[in-house]
Design an enzyme around this catalytic site. Structure first.
Site, short mmCIF file in Angstrom:
data_model
loop_
_atom_site.label_atom_id
_atom_site.label_comp_id
_atom_site.label_asym_id
_atom_site.label_seq_id
_atom_site.Cartn_x
_atom_site.Cartn_y
_atom_site.Cartn_z
N TYR A 140 -4.07 -5.97 25.79
CA TYR A 140 -3.76 -5.75 24.38
C TYR A 140 -3.18 -7.00 23.72
CZ TYR A 140 -4.10 -0.63 25.11
OH TYR A 140 -4.53 0.63 25.41
N THR A 141 -3.71 -7.35 22.58
CA THR A 141 -3.17 -8.38 21.67
C THR A 141 -2.76 -9.67 22.38
OG1 THR A 141 -0.93 -7.40 21.80
CG2 THR A 141 -2.36 -6.66 20.02
#
Length: 277
Positions: A19-20
Site C-alpha cells: 500500500y502507498t
C-alpha cells in the site's frame, strides 16, 4: 482517522506491504507505538504475486521495520501464485510463526478452492489459515457462492474489504464527485456496469426513506451476514468516517436486510442448479 477509530472502540487495523509505497505501514507504526499491546495489527505480503520464500521474507522484514514492530498479529498472503509451489510458501510462513514474528496467517483474494488447497499444504507444517480477506459488498456478492460457506464450515474468519464498493455506494459519484471510479482504470472496470450504479441509486433512495446514511446501510448489510467477522472500514478524511462508524451499533432488522439484498442480483449456487437456491 486513527484517533476517531480508537475512540469508537476499534482495535483491529489492516494494512499491507504494497500500500502507498510503504507510507501506510510507516504511518500506522507511528500511531500504534504507544498502545501496541491493546491492538491487533494485520499486514499483507506478496502484493505483486511473488510468493517465493525469499520474497515474502523480504516483505515481512520491510513491513516490520516500517511498522516499528517485533511481530504482526496477522500476516496475509495478498495474492495467489501459480509460479511458486505452495509447499515452499507455507513452509516459509510456518517458520515466521515459529520465530514469533507472525502470530496468525490469512489469505486475501484467494478463490475457495485455493484456500482449501493452501490449507491442506499449510497443515503439513502444523500451520492453519485462520482468516480470509475477500472483496464483498452489495454489488460484489460472488463470495456468497463458495467462499462464505467454506469459511463457515472450516471456522475461518472473514474480514472483507471494499464494503462501500470503491466509493460507489457512498453516492458521491451520483453527485458528480471524483474518486477511484473516475481516476483508477481498475476500479472503473470493476464497478463499471450500469446495474451496479442503478443499485447504488436504489440504495440511496432506501436510505433517504429510512433516514439513515447509505454508507451506514451498506456496511451494516455486509456485517449482517453471519459468515462475516468484521468488514474493513475506510475513508479519505476523518470527517467522512462517522457514517461508517455508525454501522458498528446499527441494528439491521430482517425486513430491511431483505430489502437491501433485493437491490442486487443474488449469485447462483456453485452447482448452478437454480431450483435448489
Amino acid at each position: 482517522m486513527y484517533d476517531r477509530a480508537r475512540a469508537a472502540g476499534i482495535n483491529f487495523f489492516d494494512t499491507a506491504h504494497g500500500y502507498t509505497g510503504g507510507a501506510s505501514e510507516t504511518l500506522l507504526g507511528q500511531f500504534v507505538v504507544a498502545e501496541r499491546d491493546h491492538l491487533f495489527i494485520a499486514t499483507k505480503c506478496a502484493s505483486t504475486g511473488n510468493c517465493a520464500p525469499e520474497a515474502i521474507a523480504k516483505d515481512l522484514d520491510e513491513s516490520l521495520r516500517r511498522l516499528d514492530l517485533d511481530f504482526v498479529d496477522l500476516l496475509y498472503m495478498h495474492r495467489w501464485s501459480d509460479e511458486v509451489p505452495l509447499e515452499a510458501t507455507y513452509e516459509a510462513l510456518a517458520k515466521m510463526v515459529d520465530a514469533g514474528r507472525v502470530r496468525h496467517i490469512g489469505v486475501s483474494n484467494y478463490a475457495a478452492w485455493q484456500v482449501m488447497k493452501a490449507a491442506g499444504v499449510a497443515a503439513t507444517f502444523e500451520l492453519r489459515i485462520e482468516t480470509l480477506q475477500p472483496m464483498y459488498n452489495l454489488v460484489k456478492r460472488q463470495a456468497e457462492v463458495e467462499m462464505l460457506p467454506m469459511c463457515t464450515s472450516e471456522n475461518i474468519a472473514v474480514v472483507p474489504y471494499s464494503p462501500l464498493g470503491g466509493g460507489l455506494l457512498t453516492g458521491k459519484y451520483k453527485l458528480g464527485q471524483e474518486g477511484r471510479l473516475t481516476h483508477d482504470p481498475m476500479y472503473k472496470a470493476r464497478y463499471g456496469q450500469d446495474w451496479m450504479h442503478e443499485t447504488a441509486n436504489s440504495l440511496h433512495a432506501l436510505a433517504a426513506e429510512l433516514g439513515v446514511s447509505a454508507i451506514t446501510l451498506a456496511i451494516a448489510w455486509v456485517a449482517r451476514n453471519p459468515a462475516i467477522t468484521a468488514p474493513i472500514l475506510s475513508a479519505s478524511r476523518s470527517d467522512q468516517m462517522q457514517p461508517s462508524l455508525d454501522a458498528i451499533g446499527f441494528e439491521l432488522d430482517d425486513e430491511t436486510y431483505a430489502r437491501l439484498t433485493a437491490l442486487s442480483p443474488t449469485p447462483p449456487p456453485a452447482t448452478d442448479r437454480l431450483e435448489e437456491a
